[in-house]
Write a protein that holds these residues in place. Structure first.
Motif, short mmCIF file in Angstrom:
data_model
loop_
_atom_site.label_atom_id
_atom_site.label_comp_id
_atom_site.label_asym_id
_atom_site.label_seq_id
_atom_site.Cartn_x
_atom_site.Cartn_y
_atom_site.Cartn_z
N PHE A 245 -6.53 -1.27 -7.66
CA PHE A 245 -5.65 -2.18 -6.93
C PHE A 245 -5.39 -1.68 -5.51
CE2 PHE A 245 -1.47 -4.41 -6.33
CZ PHE A 245 -1.99 -5.69 -6.37
N THR A 246 -5.23 -0.37 -5.36
CA THR A 246 -5.05 0.22 -4.03
C THR A 246 -6.29 0.01 -3.18
OG1 THR A 246 -3.59 1.89 -4.97
CG2 THR A 246 -4.47 2.34 -2.80
N THR A 247 -7.46 0.15 -3.78
CA THR A 247 -8.71 -0.06 -3.04
C THR A 247 -8.83 -1.51 -2.57
OG1 THR A 247 -9.77 1.64 -4.39
CG2 THR A 247 -11.22 0.14 -3.18
N ILE A 248 -8.48 -2.44 -3.43
CA ILE A 248 -8.55 -3.86 -3.06
C ILE A 248 -7.57 -4.16 -1.93
CG2 ILE A 248 -8.05 -6.20 -3.88
CD1 ILE A 248 -9.13 -5.27 -6.62
N LEU A 249 -6.35 -3.64 -2.04
CA LEU A 249 -5.37 -3.87 -0.98
C LEU A 249 -5.79 -3.21 0.33
CD1 LEU A 249 -1.86 -3.58 -2.67
CD2 LEU A 249 -3.04 -5.61 -1.87
N ALA A 250 -6.42 -2.05 0.26
CA ALA A 250 -6.90 -1.39 1.48
C ALA A 250 -7.99 -2.22 2.15
CB ALA A 250 -7.40 0.00 1.16
N LEU B 167 0.83 -1.22 0.00
CA LEU B 167 0.00 0.00 0.00
C LEU B 167 0.86 1.26 0.00
CD1 LEU B 167 -3.00 -0.73 2.39
CD2 LEU B 167 -3.10 0.04 0.04
N VAL B 168 1.90 1.26 0.80
CA VAL B 168 2.79 2.42 0.83
C VAL B 168 3.42 2.62 -0.55
CG1 VAL B 168 4.96 3.30 1.77
CG2 VAL B 168 3.26 2.30 3.29
N GLY B 169 3.87 1.56 -1.17
CA GLY B 169 4.46 1.66 -2.50
C GLY B 169 3.48 2.15 -3.54
N LEU B 170 2.27 1.62 -3.52
CA LEU B 170 1.26 2.04 -4.49
C LEU B 170 0.87 3.50 -4.33
CD1 LEU B 170 -1.17 -1.00 -4.78
CD2 LEU B 170 0.20 0.02 -6.57
N VAL B 171 0.75 3.94 -3.11
CA VAL B 171 0.38 5.34 -2.89
C VAL B 171 1.50 6.26 -3.37
CG1 VAL B 171 -0.05 7.06 -1.10
CG2 VAL B 171 -1.24 4.88 -1.04
N LEU B 172 2.75 5.85 -3.18
CA LEU B 172 3.86 6.68 -3.64
C LEU B 172 4.00 6.68 -5.16
CD1 LEU B 172 6.59 5.85 -0.98
CD2 LEU B 172 5.26 7.94 -1.21
#
Length: 126
Positions: A58-63, A19-24
């Motif tokens: 993908f970020t939503t699914i991981l969250a 998640l940290v990587g995707l947000v960055l």
């Protein structure tokens, strides 16, 4: 049950790092203005729409998975606390007498007999 808890902790940590990587990696909303001056979207890896929708989904699914693992770890911790309580581990209980600081706050003075009866190993200040 220990292997299940270990598995959930490992998944939880991996998802947190992802998640940290995707947000960055994701671009802000104002970054699309730069594409109007020659940065064509047709050269992107994710197609002409860009990577925004893919990364957002993908970020939503991981969250969602992160919140599910957080909740399951809370359930594991609750079960472990209940087992520890049933195992006969002593529990700290409050005494019936008020602490000296509480008595001083209520306007009463602290009892002098307790403080005088205790001897300290520390040297006295002069």
């Amino acid at each position: 049950m220990d292997w299940m808890e270990t598995l959930v902790v490992v998944v939880h940590v991996v998802i947190a790092v992802a998640l940290v990587g995707l947000v960055l990696i994701q671009q802000g909303k104002g970054a699309d203005a730069g594409a109007a001056f020659g940065g064509g979207a047709s050269q992107t890896v994710f197609g002409s729409q860009g990577s925004g929708s893919f990364l957002t989904r993908f970020t939503t699914i991981l969250a969602i998975v992160f919140f599910v693992t957080s909740f399951s770890l809370a359930v594991f911790a609750k079960q472990r606390a209940e087992v520890a309580g049933e195992a006969g581990i002593p529990v700290v209980q409050e005494s019936k007498e008020a602490a000296p600081t509480e008595q001083a706050a209520e306007g009463e003075s602290a009892p002098d007999s307790e403080t005088e009866s205790r001897e300290s190993d520390l040297p006295e200040l002069e």
